[in-house]
Design a protein around this motif. Structure first.
Motif, mmCIF file in Angstrom:
data_model
loop_
_atom_site.group_PDB
_atom_site.id
_atom_site.type_symbol
_atom_site.label_atom_id
_atom_site.label_comp_id
_atom_site.label_asym_id
_atom_site.label_seq_id
_atom_site.Cartn_x
_atom_site.Cartn_y
_atom_site.Cartn_z
ATOM 1 N N GLU A 17 0.846 -1.192 0.000
ATOM 2 C CA GLU A 17 0.000 0.000 0.000
ATOM 3 C C GLU A 17 0.884 1.246 0.000
ATOM 4 O O GLU A 17 2.102 1.142 -0.061
ATOM 5 N N THR A 18 0.269 2.403 0.076
ATOM 6 C CA THR A 18 1.081 3.610 0.218
ATOM 7 C C THR A 18 1.770 3.574 1.577
ATOM 8 O O THR A 18 1.230 3.044 2.552
ATOM 9 N N ALA A 19 2.965 4.127 1.637
ATOM 10 C CA ALA A 19 3.729 4.133 2.889
ATOM 11 C C ALA A 19 2.996 4.913 3.979
ATOM 12 O O ALA A 19 3.047 4.551 5.158
ATOM 13 N N SER A 20 2.279 5.980 3.584
ATOM 14 C CA SER A 20 1.551 6.782 4.579
ATOM 15 C C SER A 20 0.434 5.959 5.228
ATOM 16 O O SER A 20 0.126 6.151 6.409
ATOM 17 N N ASP A 21 -0.175 5.037 4.476
ATOM 18 C CA ASP A 21 -1.195 4.147 5.046
ATOM 19 C C ASP A 21 -0.590 3.269 6.142
ATOM 20 O O ASP A 21 -1.206 3.035 7.180
ATOM 21 N N ILE A 22 0.623 2.781 5.892
ATOM 22 C CA ILE A 22 1.292 1.924 6.871
ATOM 23 C C ILE A 22 1.675 2.736 8.107
ATOM 24 O O ILE A 22 1.465 2.310 9.246
ATOM 25 N N ILE A 23 2.246 3.909 7.900
ATOM 26 C CA ILE A 23 2.680 4.754 9.017
ATOM 27 C C ILE A 23 1.492 5.142 9.902
ATOM 28 O O ILE A 23 1.617 5.252 11.127
ATOM 29 N N ALA A 24 0.336 5.353 9.287
ATOM 30 C CA ALA A 24 -0.834 5.823 10.036
ATOM 31 C C ALA A 24 -1.482 4.737 10.896
ATOM 32 O O ALA A 24 -2.274 5.046 11.784
ATOM 33 N N ILE A 25 -1.139 3.466 10.648
ATOM 34 C CA ILE A 25 -1.745 2.367 11.408
ATOM 35 C C ILE A 25 -1.316 2.431 12.871
ATOM 36 O O ILE A 25 -0.180 2.782 13.193
ATOM 37 N N LYS A 26 -2.234 2.045 13.742
ATOM 38 C CA LYS A 26 -1.930 1.956 15.177
ATOM 39 C C LYS A 26 -2.080 0.500 15.604
ATOM 40 O O LYS A 26 -3.168 0.065 15.981
ATOM 41 N N PRO A 27 -1.021 -0.293 15.525
ATOM 42 C CA PRO A 27 -1.116 -1.690 15.947
ATOM 43 C C PRO A 27 -1.568 -1.798 17.395
ATOM 44 O O PRO A 27 -1.179 -0.981 18.242
ATOM 45 N N ASN A 28 -2.389 -2.806 17.683
ATOM 46 C CA ASN A 28 -2.913 -2.973 19.041
ATOM 47 C C ASN A 28 -1.795 -3.115 20.068
ATOM 48 O O ASN A 28 -1.882 -2.606 21.186
ATOM 49 N N GLU A 29 -0.742 -3.840 19.666
ATOM 50 C CA GLU A 29 0.322 -4.138 20.625
ATOM 51 C C GLU A 29 1.282 -2.967 20.843
ATOM 52 O O GLU A 29 1.918 -2.864 21.891
#
Length: 382
Positions: A146-158
């Motif tokens: 995906e776009t890198a900004s999509d990955i950066i914006a994720i907030k993993p639960n852990e």
């Protein structure tokens, strides 16, 4: 004489008292960039005509570490900006941000897939990263589906900070060979010396709450050439380096599925010439354990004959997978198994002979895979 010593001591004391941190910045005013993304802009996304890329990153809210009341309980702050080059875009963010950006702690850089599909832009981005003295040479560079900004914006639960999340995963995974090593030092060195390298490939899960590593992207001459799945990356690591806990090999012995877990792996490559062609011999030694077959079946691998037959099946399975991987790499002459580097180090006359037409030699190269697998433990038997 005493007066001279007294003056000297007073001078030292006064000098010590006058020293201080003239450029001191409070930690709450520092923006520690931990994970950073770079994307190629589409025409309709550009805010200015000369904009080429978008840079995005998160900064941890360090105020949460203190005991004082904070204006927000957000774990991190997201920032992005557009620009013509990597470093000018960083400067844009710094001019607008209330933080003094600290890049030396950055753990990862994620490149959107469209970056590696644009040769000139990819070269410019890599050059900007390589020249930036604020980055650690040990940080990881990944490519995202995906776009890198999509990955950066994720907030993993852990772990809400994506850069820390990746760092925790990659630290052990690279050491044990289950993930491609994409550190800045390694990829830049391989691109300069071999023209080919592999970047770890990442994606987000369906629920957008997690991210995972799914394989690798092979780049040659700054152009995206091939995608490797996670299993192919493990076999590539098996060839290139010594590993442990690298993978499970599943075979069928006497109609019973048997799982062989590789606990250590050693490899060696030798390159020679025969009939004006290169010959690559790959020697792989593995040790491991039987971790599963079927409950209720006694004596299946509890004797030397059974163990050796399962070892032979595992050897053949490894050979089959390594040969498939090499064939895939040979189609576009993707030397990520360091054949040219091996020749340069150990056979200079042959290196000089094949250097100018190395791609053709690599494509026609004969490959012999030699595997020796040992079963050390078969588990608890009652």
């Amino acid at each position: 004489m005493k007066q001279k010593y007294t003056i000297l001591i007073l001078t030292i004391i006064i000098s010590t008292l006058l020293t201080g941190c003239w450029d001191k910045v409070e930690i709450n005013n520092r923006g520690f960039v931990i994970g950073l993304g770079i994307d190629k802009l589409k025409e309709e996304e550009k805010k200015e005509e000369l904009d080429k890329i978008k840079v995005s990153f998160k900064i941890p809210n360090v105020a949460l570490l203190g005991t004082k009341q904070t204006p927000t309980k957000e774990a991190s702050f997201y920032w992005e900006a557009q620009g013509e080059s990597f470093n000018t875009t960083i400067n844009k963010i710094e001019s607008k941000s209330p933080f003094d950006l600290e890049l030396s702690h950055n753990k990862i850089i994620i490149l959107g897939k469209e970056i590696v599909q644009d040769k000139r832009l990819f070269k410019q981005i890599l050059d900007g990263i390589d020249r930036n003295k604020r980055f650690s040479r040990k940080m990881f560079i990944l490519v995202s589906e995906e776009t890198a900004s999509d990955i950066i914006a994720i907030k993993p639960n852990e772990q809400p900070i994506v850069g820390v999340y990746y760092s925790n995963i990659l630290r052990s995974a690279v050491n044990n060979g289950t993930v491609i090593d994409g550190t800045l030092n390694k990829v830049i060195k391989e691109i300069h010396e071999n023209k080919s390298t592999v970047f770890p490939l990442t994606t987000k899960t369906d629920n957008n709450k997690r991210i995972e590593l799914v394989g690798g992207i092979v780049v040659k001459d700054y152009v995206f050439k091939e995608e490797l799945n996670a299993r192919e990356c493990r076999f590539l690591n098996m060839i290139n380096q010594d590993n442990y806990n690298i993978m499970d090999i599943h075979v069928t012995y006497k109609d019973v599925p048997v799982a062989y877990k590789i606990t250590s792996n050693k490899s060696e490559t030798k390159v020679t010439e025969k009939d004006n062609n290169l010959v690559l011999d790959i020697y792989i030694d593995t040790e491991g354990d039987i971790t599963q077959h079927e409950i209720g079946i006694k004596g299946l691998v509890a004797n030397d004959k059974g163990i050796r037959e399962v070892e032979k099946l595992c050897e053949n399975k490894i050979k089959e997978n390594v040969n498939k991987l090499i064939s895939k790499l040979q189609k576009d002459s993707l030397d990520v198994i360091h054949v040219k580097d091996t020749l340069y180090k150990y056979n200079q006359p042959l290196y000089k002979k094949v250097n100018e037409d190395f791609d053709q030699y690599f494509k026609n190269m004969k490959v012999n895979v030699h595997v020796n697998s040992k079963i050390r433990r078969i588990g608890i038997v009652r």
